[in-house]
Motif scaffolding. Sequence first.
Motif, PDB file in Angstrom:
ATOM      1  N   VAL A 138     -57.884  29.142 -15.775  1.00 23.18           N
ATOM      2  CA  VAL A 138     -57.784  27.814 -15.692  1.00 23.18           C
ATOM      3  C   VAL A 138     -56.111  27.252 -15.648  1.00 23.18           C
ATOM      4  O   VAL A 138     -55.440  27.514 -16.375  1.00 23.18           O
ATOM      5  CB  VAL A 138     -58.545  26.675 -16.822  1.00 23.18           C
ATOM      6  CG1 VAL A 138     -58.160  25.384 -16.545  1.00 23.18           C
ATOM      7  CG2 VAL A 138     -59.911  27.073 -16.477  1.00 23.18           C
ATOM      8  N   HIS A 139     -55.870  26.541 -14.536  1.00 30.39           N
ATOM      9  CA  HIS A 139     -54.600  26.086 -14.077  1.00 30.39           C
ATOM     10  C   HIS A 139     -54.251  24.916 -15.209  1.00 30.39           C
ATOM     11  O   HIS A 139     -54.988  23.793 -15.099  1.00 30.39           O
ATOM     12  CB  HIS A 139     -54.469  25.625 -12.993  1.00 30.39           C
ATOM     13  CG  HIS A 139     -54.004  26.796 -11.903  1.00 30.39           C
ATOM     14  ND1 HIS A 139     -52.815  27.293 -11.887  1.00 30.39           N
ATOM     15  CD2 HIS A 139     -54.658  27.151 -10.866  1.00 30.39           C
ATOM     16  CE1 HIS A 139     -52.624  28.230 -10.988  1.00 30.39           C
ATOM     17  NE2 HIS A 139     -53.784  28.182 -10.287  1.00 30.39           N
ATOM     18  N   LEU A 140     -53.148  25.042 -16.074  1.00 34.30           N
ATOM     19  CA  LEU A 140     -53.024  23.887 -17.117  1.00 34.30           C
ATOM     20  C   LEU A 140     -51.937  23.188 -16.722  1.00 34.30           C
ATOM     21  O   LEU A 140     -51.305  22.433 -17.525  1.00 34.30           O
ATOM     22  CB  LEU A 140     -52.939  24.508 -18.348  1.00 34.30           C
ATOM     23  CG  LEU A 140     -54.181  25.139 -18.763  1.00 34.30           C
ATOM     24  CD1 LEU A 140     -54.005  25.872 -20.176  1.00 34.30           C
ATOM     25  CD2 LEU A 140     -55.644  24.295 -18.988  1.00 34.30           C
ATOM     26  N   ASP A 153     -45.770  28.585 -23.354  1.00 32.65           N
ATOM     27  CA  ASP A 153     -46.003  28.450 -22.138  1.00 32.65           C
ATOM     28  C   ASP A 153     -45.360  29.500 -21.354  1.00 32.65           C
ATOM     29  O   ASP A 153     -44.181  29.585 -21.171  1.00 32.65           O
ATOM     30  CB  ASP A 153     -45.619  26.850 -21.433  1.00 32.65           C
ATOM     31  CG  ASP A 153     -46.037  26.667 -20.033  1.00 32.65           C
ATOM     32  OD1 ASP A 153     -46.724  27.620 -19.223  1.00 32.65           O
ATOM     33  OD2 ASP A 153     -45.889  25.461 -19.530  1.00 32.65           O
ATOM     34  N   VAL A 154     -46.112  30.668 -20.893  1.00 34.69           N
ATOM     35  CA  VAL A 154     -45.697  31.641 -20.471  1.00 34.69           C
ATOM     36  C   VAL A 154     -45.869  31.567 -18.950  1.00 34.69           C
ATOM     37  O   VAL A 154     -46.964  31.398 -18.232  1.00 34.69           O
ATOM     38  CB  VAL A 154     -46.319  32.975 -20.864  1.00 34.69           C
ATOM     39  CG1 VAL A 154     -45.590  34.530 -20.311  1.00 34.69           C
ATOM     40  CG2 VAL A 154     -46.166  33.057 -22.378  1.00 34.69           C
ATOM     41  N   ALA A 158     -50.989  31.480 -20.479  1.00 30.17           N
ATOM     42  CA  ALA A 158     -50.534  31.537 -18.972  1.00 30.17           C
ATOM     43  C   ALA A 158     -50.569  30.257 -18.466  1.00 30.17           C
ATOM     44  O   ALA A 158     -51.768  29.974 -18.073  1.00 30.17           O
ATOM     45  CB  ALA A 158     -50.891  32.746 -18.486  1.00 30.17           C
ATOM     46  N   THR A 159     -49.528  29.938 -17.443  1.00 24.15           N
ATOM     47  CA  THR A 159     -49.515  29.123 -16.552  1.00 24.15           C
ATOM     48  C   THR A 159     -48.699  29.075 -15.277  1.00 24.15           C
ATOM     49  O   THR A 159     -47.864  30.120 -15.301  1.00 24.15           O
ATOM     50  CB  THR A 159     -48.889  27.536 -17.162  1.00 24.15           C
ATOM     51  OG1 THR A 159     -47.486  27.474 -17.209  1.00 24.15           O
ATOM     52  CG2 THR A 159     -49.769  27.355 -18.528  1.00 24.15           C
ATOM     53  N   ASN A 160     -48.924  28.421 -14.184  1.00 25.84           N
ATOM     54  CA  ASN A 160     -48.180  28.487 -13.037  1.00 25.84           C
ATOM     55  C   ASN A 160     -47.536  27.245 -12.975  1.00 25.84           C
ATOM     56  O   ASN A 160     -48.314  26.087 -12.878  1.00 25.84           O
ATOM     57  CB  ASN A 160     -48.912  28.946 -11.948  1.00 25.84           C
ATOM     58  CG  ASN A 160     -48.001  29.443 -10.893  1.00 25.84           C
ATOM     59  OD1 ASN A 160     -47.183  30.135 -11.159  1.00 25.84           O
ATOM     60  ND2 ASN A 160     -48.450  29.547  -9.538  1.00 25.84           N
ATOM     61  N   ASP A 161     -46.261  26.794 -12.838  1.00 23.75           N
ATOM     62  CA  ASP A 161     -45.881  25.405 -12.561  1.00 23.75           C
ATOM     63  C   ASP A 161     -46.175  25.069 -11.316  1.00 23.75           C
ATOM     64  O   ASP A 161     -45.323  25.170 -10.098  1.00 23.75           O
ATOM     65  CB  ASP A 161     -44.248  25.712 -12.778  1.00 23.75           C
ATOM     66  CG  ASP A 161     -43.499  24.231 -12.758  1.00 23.75           C
ATOM     67  OD1 ASP A 161     -44.445  23.186 -12.810  1.00 23.75           O
ATOM     68  OD2 ASP A 161     -42.442  23.984 -13.015  1.00 23.75           O
ATOM     69  N   GLU A 204     -55.301  36.186  -8.925  1.00 23.32           N
ATOM     70  CA  GLU A 204     -53.953  36.369  -8.537  1.00 23.32           C
ATOM     71  C   GLU A 204     -53.148  36.164  -9.861  1.00 23.32           C
ATOM     72  O   GLU A 204     -52.134  36.864 -10.262  1.00 23.32           O
ATOM     73  CB  GLU A 204     -53.110  35.571  -7.565  1.00 23.32           C
ATOM     74  CG  GLU A 204     -51.641  35.666  -7.343  1.00 23.32           C
ATOM     75  CD  GLU A 204     -51.184  34.692  -6.583  1.00 23.32           C
ATOM     76  OE1 GLU A 204     -49.952  34.094  -6.783  1.00 23.32           O
ATOM     77  OE2 GLU A 204     -51.755  34.266  -5.523  1.00 23.32           O
ATOM     78  N   MET A 205     -53.736  35.255 -10.662  1.00 22.40           N
ATOM     79  CA  MET A 205     -52.824  34.962 -11.999  1.00 22.40           C
ATOM     80  C   MET A 205     -53.272  35.839 -12.982  1.00 22.40           C
ATOM     81  O   MET A 205     -52.560  36.248 -13.803  1.00 22.40           O
ATOM     82  CB  MET A 205     -53.563  33.375 -12.495  1.00 22.40           C
ATOM     83  CG  MET A 205     -52.941  32.279 -11.665  1.00 22.40           C
ATOM     84  SD  MET A 205     -51.291  31.964 -11.362  1.00 22.40           S
ATOM     85  CE  MET A 205     -50.809  31.864 -13.194  1.00 22.40           C
ATOM     86  N   VAL A 206     -54.611  36.520 -12.965  1.00 17.71           N
ATOM     87  CA  VAL A 206     -54.936  37.563 -13.803  1.00 17.71           C
ATOM     88  C   VAL A 206     -54.078  38.697 -13.640  1.00 17.71           C
ATOM     89  O   VAL A 206     -53.484  39.392 -14.599  1.00 17.71           O
ATOM     90  CB  VAL A 206     -56.389  37.883 -13.621  1.00 17.71           C
ATOM     91  CG1 VAL A 206     -56.998  39.100 -14.747  1.00 17.71           C
ATOM     92  CG2 VAL A 206     -57.228  36.700 -14.425  1.00 17.71           C
TER      93      VAL A 206
END
Length: 1004
Positions: free
Chosen positions: A5-7, A175-176, A204-207, A246-248
């Motif tokens: 989930v994007h956070l 926040d990694v 894990a996040t993506n900015d 992709e995030m995994v």
Amino acid sequence: MSQFVHLHVHSAYSLRESTLRLDHLVEDAAAYGMPAVALTDTSALYGIVPFYQKAKKLGVQPILGAQLDVCFAEPTALPQTREALRAALERSVLLARNFDGYRALTRLVTIARGRGHVPYVTLSELAALSTDLVCLVGGGESTLLRMFAAGESEAAAARLAQFAGACAVGQVFVDVQNHRLPHQESGLPPLLRAAEAHVIPLVATNDVHYRKPEDAPLHRAYTGLEFDDAAERFASDFMHLAPPDEMVLRFADYPEAVENTLLIAEMCQTTLPLHQVRMPVYPTKDGRDPSDVLREASTAGAIKRYGPLSKALQDRLDYELQVICDMGYADYFLVVADFIRYAHQQGISTGPGRGSAAGSLVAYALRITDVDPVANQLLFERFLNPARVSLPDIDTDFEFERRSEVIRYVVEKYGRDRVAQIGTFGTLAARAAVRDAGRMLKLDNQLVSRVAGLIPSLPGTTLAKAREESRALDDLLTDDSDARRLYETARFLEGLPHHTSVHAAGVVISPDPLTDWLPLEPGGDDIPVTQYAMADVEALGLVKMDFLGLRTLTLMDDCVRSVKSRTGTTIDWRKVPLDDKPTYDNLTKADTNGVFQLESPGMRRVLRQLRPTNLDDIVAVISLNRPGPMENIPAFCDAKHGRAPIRYPHPDLEPILKDTYGVIVYQEQIMQIASRMAGFSLGEADLLRRAVSKKKREALDSERVRFVNGCLQNGYDELTANEVYDLIVRFADYGFNRSHAAAYAVLAYRTAYLRTHYLPDFLAALMTMAMSSADKIKTYTADARRHQIAVRPPSVSASMRGYSVDADGSIRTGLLAVKNVGEGAVDAILTARRELPFTSLRDFLGRVNTRVVNRKALESLVEAGAFDEFFPGSATVAAKLQMLEEAQRQAEEDRQFAGLGLVLNAADKPAPESVADVQAEDSTGNEVLYIRYSSGTERGKAALTEIQKVLAGVPGDVPVALYDVKTRRTRLLADKWRVALSPELLTLLEDIVGMGNVKVSLRK
């Protein structure tokens, strides 16, 4: 089900930082199978409500959050430079666990935005409100990560522990991120070791700042228009809304960090209580029930309007009050009536009404409106329908210049924490998007201007629509690859939120502190502004009221004041007849420059055709002159003037359609027809009107069945019922709101009345409003001359700020209308003039602050004729400017002499015919002999020598002052020369100096 989930997501509501649209965010999250997705815009919650609504609609759990900077220094020990302050800030993402967490967010964001250009909250402020928040820290752009990357591991670990200690236990995560940037790769290992040491879990996040990887270059270019460091901040090409797979893969080494995204999603279950009305509370005396107060005030007001109430009036009043009180809107009416009353007490003009509120007898009784709903056949159900519960919406017009005073009153009465102006967002329109795209792509300005020029500037124009409608634009895009690239880039930007602003009218009043429901930011006049737009404010159940500034009211006030000042006549609108024949004669001639709603060419054309003879006709003119209804104008006019018979769809409809000569013009008529023929209540009839106006086939068919059945039950045949229903369907789409038209017809009539009976004052007020438009001034000047009214040039002795009327009925140009003469200059002139009239140009220059009324302003005043009374009638502009220069020298001389303790008092003594000397008094009250000469010529130098010889021969008590014309300096020689005055001495000195012709008395 998604594994991620994007956070940490920035939408386009992180203004100028992101190009990710809310629709794309929610649609992609749903397509990826994500159970939830977060929105965490920078220092703002702008998009929260539409994000929440869109996510709920698509079955995605919305996680409400924000990215905020947290300051580790307390306000008493803040760094003094912006750079040092930024170093003390730690970037964090805060997510609401529940509605209390949402409220914590609204308060923290409000605090942060209140701190100006660098929004932040302190660590102690976060600690006080963190109970229901999940806090993420250490992301890719955080100070913490950069400290670890720079080898400051001990200080960074201490900061991490400090942050974790301020937040609720079990609700802090590190926040990694992995954007493949050098400082992330070097800073991540020590950050992970510190997290493990302090037992802080990872997430894990993506900015996220854009939708797709291929959007990265365009995003960098777009943000580069606003931020100098955009290339560095957004150097990664991986800040997109990445699919879960992709995030995994990206965090294969930290599977627990990916799993924790799902854990946090389960923790954050916020429900916004939308569409639950939060009515403002009117403070009644002694805690009385607002319903009782409203009934009492309405009854008293109705009796004041009508005298003893008839049974019909009493019944309607009781009915309206019952509906209002049952719906829970008593407070609303009392609040509106209160600020309207305040406006009237302060002499602030209000409009007679706007919108459907004019249909309420209660509003009329409370003087919220000033149009009799009974006499004008206005329907309460068009305003409040007991069959369709909706918020009341009373919009009020105030005199434009003083609208803010009423808003300030409301703020003071209900509390600065409960009243705010409503925010709005400016978006990139088609042309602006093209120009931004051109700057991003660094394309030739000529090409950018050419493409932009082919896009119509009409509101609502889109790039796609412009290409569809413009063959020239389509050809250019087909033939030119740069133009095509420009167009596609502009399409990428079009519609993005660009900046915040304040709604022109909307004000929200809450029963509770507003930050219980939404975030605020600072606004003008110390009145806060909501971060949410109007639709989102209303979705939260908060009540908005429109305070509109209407320049027509300013025009009327200016005109009425002018009439009072010039003639002594006080215009009381309650006593002005509504059947004034000269006014209707002027309307028939379409002599309507400046007449509210009736000055456009189309309106004038209708006026000439219709030839109005009463207020109903003005209501009809306002309602008919629109696309659709315009086709009925000939039939309406022919029937009115007997050129064609009046035809009614059915004889029973004559009472409803008589005033409009058989033509359906108003929405209220549709409601009355449904009530009369089909037996609908007026509330049901309003629902019918709304349903058929949408032209949906299913609704049209079902409503036809109801209408026809109702008609059959009331004794009408099926053919007639269907014919009338077809008429209703046809007219429901563009029938006008009679309540609104009637209220505006009153304003139209009043402005027409002023124009008819007080034309000079009306035109002067109109020209004052139009001072910034040379074309309008030209039009109104021609209008005045057509009516044999002279328009005279400005005068420093007679002109006011704006245009005014002289005693002889001519119009005098205002000082503000003169080019290069601003507000400050006009204030200075009027202030000096109030003390004493100006007697000469030299007097003017000596008494007006020439630093404010500067050289450019003075020259413009000369050229406009404002000093003509002080010049010879035959003087040319060049000669006037030369005389201005001489007067400035003389005034400067006076100022310098005044600097010695002397000031001008021209009335002290009669002036002899010589200026070789000036009799004056020094600070002790002694006379001073004042002598002008010039050291710039041999004659002047010789004259000074001769003067010294003469003065040496007449010793006495009078001091001597010398003014040198060349240097413009004055010397008081009381310590050297004192003389005895005599006529012979003055004559001798004049012969020596040989200049001037007036002797003036000066006094300190």
